[in-house]
Design a protein around this motif. Structure first.
Motif, PDB file in Angstrom:
ATOM      1  N   GLN A 362     -25.606  19.902 -30.364  1.00 18.23           N
ATOM      2  CA  GLN A 362     -24.621  19.588 -31.248  1.00 18.23           C
ATOM      3  C   GLN A 362     -23.331  19.927 -30.421  1.00 18.23           C
ATOM      4  OE1 GLN A 362     -24.501  21.724 -34.821  1.00 18.23           O
ATOM      5  NE2 GLN A 362     -22.629  20.939 -35.590  1.00 18.23           N
ATOM      6  N   VAL A 363     -22.426  19.160 -30.265  1.00 17.87           N
ATOM      7  CA  VAL A 363     -21.107  19.539 -29.778  1.00 17.87           C
ATOM      8  C   VAL A 363     -20.196  20.201 -30.702  1.00 17.87           C
ATOM      9  CG1 VAL A 363     -18.997  18.629 -28.411  1.00 17.87           C
ATOM     10  CG2 VAL A 363     -21.417  17.630 -28.133  1.00 17.87           C
ATOM     11  N   LEU A 364     -19.937  21.535 -30.464  1.00 13.94           N
ATOM     12  CA  LEU A 364     -18.986  22.328 -31.082  1.00 13.94           C
ATOM     13  C   LEU A 364     -17.552  21.897 -30.878  1.00 13.94           C
ATOM     14  CD1 LEU A 364     -20.908  25.687 -31.262  1.00 13.94           C
ATOM     15  CD2 LEU A 364     -21.272  23.598 -32.894  1.00 13.94           C
ATOM     16  N   SER A 365     -17.083  21.790 -29.636  1.00 15.14           N
ATOM     17  CA  SER A 365     -15.900  21.586 -29.390  1.00 15.14           C
ATOM     18  C   SER A 365     -15.785  20.588 -27.982  1.00 15.14           C
ATOM     19  CB  SER A 365     -15.074  22.661 -29.373  1.00 15.14           C
ATOM     20  OG  SER A 365     -15.330  23.479 -28.372  1.00 15.14           O
ATOM     21  N   MET A 366     -14.594  19.956 -28.033  1.00 14.94           N
ATOM     22  CA  MET A 366     -14.468  19.222 -26.581  1.00 14.94           C
ATOM     23  C   MET A 366     -13.424  19.747 -25.859  1.00 14.94           C
ATOM     24  SD  MET A 366     -14.173  15.302 -28.296  1.00 14.94           S
ATOM     25  CE  MET A 366     -14.152  14.579 -26.613  1.00 14.94           C
ATOM     26  N   ASP A 367     -12.539  20.734 -26.071  1.00 15.18           N
ATOM     27  CA  ASP A 367     -11.695  21.282 -25.152  1.00 15.18           C
ATOM     28  C   ASP A 367     -11.308  22.832 -25.637  1.00 15.18           C
ATOM     29  OD1 ASP A 367      -9.824  22.145 -23.365  1.00 15.18           O
ATOM     30  OD2 ASP A 367      -8.147  20.595 -24.136  1.00 15.18           O
ATOM     31  N   PRO A 368     -12.138  23.863 -25.070  1.00 20.01           N
ATOM     32  CA  PRO A 368     -13.030  23.601 -24.171  1.00 20.01           C
ATOM     33  C   PRO A 368     -14.687  22.905 -24.579  1.00 20.01           C
ATOM     34  CG  PRO A 368     -13.125  25.843 -24.687  1.00 20.01           C
ATOM     35  CD  PRO A 368     -12.047  25.103 -25.377  1.00 20.01           C
ATOM     36  N   TYR A 485     -17.266  12.342 -23.938  1.00 15.43           N
ATOM     37  CA  TYR A 485     -17.144  13.387 -23.240  1.00 15.43           C
ATOM     38  C   TYR A 485     -17.069  13.437 -21.650  1.00 15.43           C
ATOM     39  CZ  TYR A 485     -19.529  14.540 -27.602  1.00 15.43           C
ATOM     40  OH  TYR A 485     -20.041  14.693 -28.851  1.00 15.43           O
ATOM     41  N   GLU A 486     -16.642  12.222 -21.236  1.00 14.95           N
ATOM     42  CA  GLU A 486     -16.401  12.019 -19.856  1.00 14.95           C
ATOM     43  C   GLU A 486     -15.369  12.998 -19.119  1.00 14.95           C
ATOM     44  OE1 GLU A 486     -15.880   8.675 -16.332  1.00 14.95           O
ATOM     45  OE2 GLU A 486     -15.775   8.140 -18.662  1.00 14.95           O
ATOM     46  N   HIS A 487     -14.284  13.148 -19.905  1.00 15.34           N
ATOM     47  CA  HIS A 487     -13.041  14.106 -19.284  1.00 15.34           C
ATOM     48  C   HIS A 487     -13.066  15.543 -19.977  1.00 15.34           C
ATOM     49  CE1 HIS A 487     -11.413  10.356 -17.894  1.00 15.34           C
ATOM     50  NE2 HIS A 487     -11.397   9.939 -19.036  1.00 15.34           N
ATOM     51  N   SER A 488     -14.317  15.856 -20.888  1.00 11.77           N
ATOM     52  CA  SER A 488     -14.467  17.057 -20.958  1.00 11.77           C
ATOM     53  C   SER A 488     -15.152  18.329 -20.269  1.00 11.77           C
ATOM     54  CB  SER A 488     -15.065  17.410 -22.608  1.00 11.77           C
ATOM     55  OG  SER A 488     -14.385  16.599 -23.445  1.00 11.77           O
ATOM     56  N   PHE A 489     -15.880  17.625 -19.247  1.00  9.44           N
ATOM     57  CA  PHE A 489     -16.902  18.222 -18.455  1.00  9.44           C
ATOM     58  C   PHE A 489     -15.885  19.132 -17.274  1.00  9.44           C
ATOM     59  CE2 PHE A 489     -20.224  15.886 -20.161  1.00  9.44           C
ATOM     60  CZ  PHE A 489     -20.995  16.861 -20.140  1.00  9.44           C
ATOM     61  N   PRO A 490     -15.992  20.485 -17.228  1.00  5.54           N
ATOM     62  CA  PRO A 490     -15.296  21.306 -16.316  1.00  5.54           C
ATOM     63  C   PRO A 490     -15.638  21.132 -15.171  1.00  5.54           C
ATOM     64  CG  PRO A 490     -16.963  22.506 -17.138  1.00  5.54           C
ATOM     65  CD  PRO A 490     -17.035  21.277 -17.951  1.00  5.54           C
ATOM     66  N   ILE A 491     -15.436  19.857 -14.479  1.00 11.10           N
ATOM     67  CA  ILE A 491     -15.599  19.738 -12.975  1.00 11.10           C
ATOM     68  C   ILE A 491     -14.149  19.573 -12.283  1.00 11.10           C
ATOM     69  CG2 ILE A 491     -16.689  18.356 -11.398  1.00 11.10           C
ATOM     70  CD1 ILE A 491     -18.549  17.591 -13.388  1.00 11.10           C
TER      71      ILE A 491
END
Length: 550
Positions: A362-368, A485-491
């Protein structure tokens, strides 16, 4: 300061036990890359894999060449172990051009292997390993005569040693690259290179011409020396002239075509005229006894002439380590995505979205990006998915290091599975596999395939193949776009690029093809070399060796 007997005994025991904390290893392979610029400067990269033999392995000593000075290391150099764990590197100066390369923060690895990736800036022209020359018909050329690092006993059982050189040349041709280079005599190689190595030419993803050199079972103290000639038009040689052009009368040549520097022993012709025969004899004897450093026959000026070069057409002598038509058929879902050059963030978003749709996450937030684990599968389809869940288990967040470890594990596995396979044939095989599966899926009355990105048909095909073919996924319709979520990953896309070092050989996280394609196509990834002066300086001249694992 006074020490008790107990204190002295304790100190002695600690010192006695100190070697036990160090380990040793053996090199499995070394892969070197050179990004050669038109002014003779370069970025050099090494990929060195050590297999742990005993104790806890931390690193090794890297001894740069005496003429090829390291200007700066990339501060994003790193290492990865067999489990996919990623480490920063501590690189410290020891003496002269010798450096100690170890895992940062005192980390060590006690089993499996560790692969080290590091890059640095240098200057081939300044060192004299790239220089100008001329054929007897007046054709102006630039010669590169150089060898990658020589490795000590750590490299006794090395599986392969490879070198890729990226030229400052953007060719108009993109097909039949190797044959075109041969037919048009674009690169002229020495005959001994053709008989000693497997050599290939490709177009790098940057659009530049690239040469790949490969040697199986090189053994200890092996010099992967290269000597070849390039069109002068590729280079701005104004700084070359300040260094000095090649003068063949200044050097000797050995029977095995390896050269040793002789500048310290050469005198002018006027000096020799004034010497007596006895002095000449003594001089020769002195040279022979001093270190057997000089070679046996003087090179004549005309040996640098075009028609006198010890060179044969590469199309007769050369071969490639890519087996034409060979297909790697044992890649899993995630490895297929990497191999098909899909962006890393899109791959991770697809995995997350799929497990979210199946009520595992379950995704709780996208940023972060914060993700809660609702359930864990009894068994995972692949190690990558397991690592994906493990990254969330401790704090519900992904770190760049955790995601990078997944990527590095995929790249390492692809290298082992597909290093000698035909890239285009393998891609075609998996595209056909996906097409046939999706066609069958439609005939069987399964839910209609999802069209995620009409502009990227390869990604569309792969995602549907992954989602509907997954053994513990049910046909649950998506409520969100799988790439949401492509742009949410901390890479950090520049995670391996030092701000002052920019090079086409340093991989880009969003273009894993830079790592995967090169690894599979050429058994090279990524990887350094020591050069020799324009057909005069020698690989032996810089007989420094690296290794000494600890």
């Amino acid at each position: 300061m006074r020490f008790s007997v107990k204190s002295l005994v304790l100190i002695f025991l600690l010192l006695w036990q100190l070697p036990a904390f160090s380990g040793s290893g053996k090199i499995e392979f070394v892969e070197c890359s050179v990004d050669l610029q038109d002014d003779g400067t370069c970025v050099i990269g090494y990929t060195v894999r050590y297999r742990v033999v005993s104790g806890e392995l931390h690193g090794f000593y890297f001894d740069s060449q005496d003429e090829l000075h390291i200007h700066a290391f990339s501060d994003k150099s790193y290492a990865v172990d067999a489990a996919g764990n990623s480490y920063d590197l501590d690189i410290s100066w020891v003496s002269d051009e010798k450096y100690d390369i170890v895992l940062a923060n005192g980390e060590g690895v006690s089993h499996g292997y560790v692969t080290y990736f590091f890059w640095f800036e240098s200057d081939m022209a300044e060192a004299g390993y790239v220089d100008t020359t001329m054929s007897t018909d007046g054709t102006e050329l630039v010669v590169m005569n150089w060898s990658p690092m020589i490795w000590d006993s750590d490299g006794n059982n090395m599986e392969h040693y490879s070198l890729e050189i990226l030229f400052p040349f953007y060719p108009e041709f993109t097909q039949n690259v190797r044959q075109t280079v041969y037919d048009q005599n674009i690169i002229l190689t020495e005959k001994w290179m053709n008989s000693s190595y497997k050599i290939d030419y490709q177009i790098h993803e940057s659009g530049r011409l690239m040469m790949l050199v490969y040697k199986e079972d090189p053994g200890r103290d092996y010099s992967l020396r290269v000597q070849f000639y390039m069109p002068r038009e590729w280079f701005d040689t104004r700084d070359f002239a300040a260094i000095g052009s090649y003068n063949p009368d200044d050097y000797y040549q050995e029977e095995d075509n390896y050269y040793r520097d002789n500048r310290d022993y050469q005198g002018s012709p006027e000096l020799f005229i004034g010497l007596a025969v006895l002095l000449l004899i003594l001089f020769v004897l002195y040279i022979l006894m001093k270190g057997k450093a000089l070679n046996k026959a003087r090179v004549q000026a005309e040996t640098m002439g075009w028609e006198h070069l010890d060179w044969t057409p590469p199309k007769v002598e050369l071969s490639t380590f890519q087996v034409e038509g060979k297909v790697c058929k044992n890649l899993d879902f995630i490895e297929i995505a990497f191999y098909m050059e899909l962006p890393i963030k899109r791959i991770f978003s697809s995995i997350l979205s799929s497990f979210e749709a199946q009520k595992y996450l379950q995704v709780l937030s996208m940023d972060p990006l914060k993700v809660k684990i609702l359930d864990t599968p009894e068994s995972f389809e692949s190690d990558y998915e397991k690592m994906f869940f493990e990254a969330l288990a401790d704090d519900e967040y992904f770190s760049q290091e955790e995601l990078q470890a997944i990527m590095n594990k995929a790249i390492g596995n692809i290298r082992e599975k597909a290093w000698d396979c035909d890239v285009e044939a393998t891609k075609a095989y998996y595209q056909g596999l996906m097409d046939r599966y999706l066609e069958k899926l439609g005939r069987d009355g399964a839910p209609e395939r999802m069209h995620v990105d009409e502009k990227d048909q390869v990604y569309d095909d792969w995602f549907n193949y992954y989602y509907f073919n997954h053994h513990y996924f049910h046909f649950v319709p998506f409520q969100k776009d799988p790439i949401v979520y492509e742009h949410s990953f901390p890479i950090n896309d520049d995670h391996v690029i030092y701000k002052d070092i920019h090079s086409d050989i340093i991989p880009d996280m969003n273009v894993c093809h830079a790592a995967c394609h090169d690894a599979c196509h050429s058994a090279c990834h990524s990887a350094c070399h020591s050069a020799c002066h324009s057909a005069c300086h020698s690989a032996c001249h810089s007989a420094c060796v690296s290794g000494g694992s600890h």
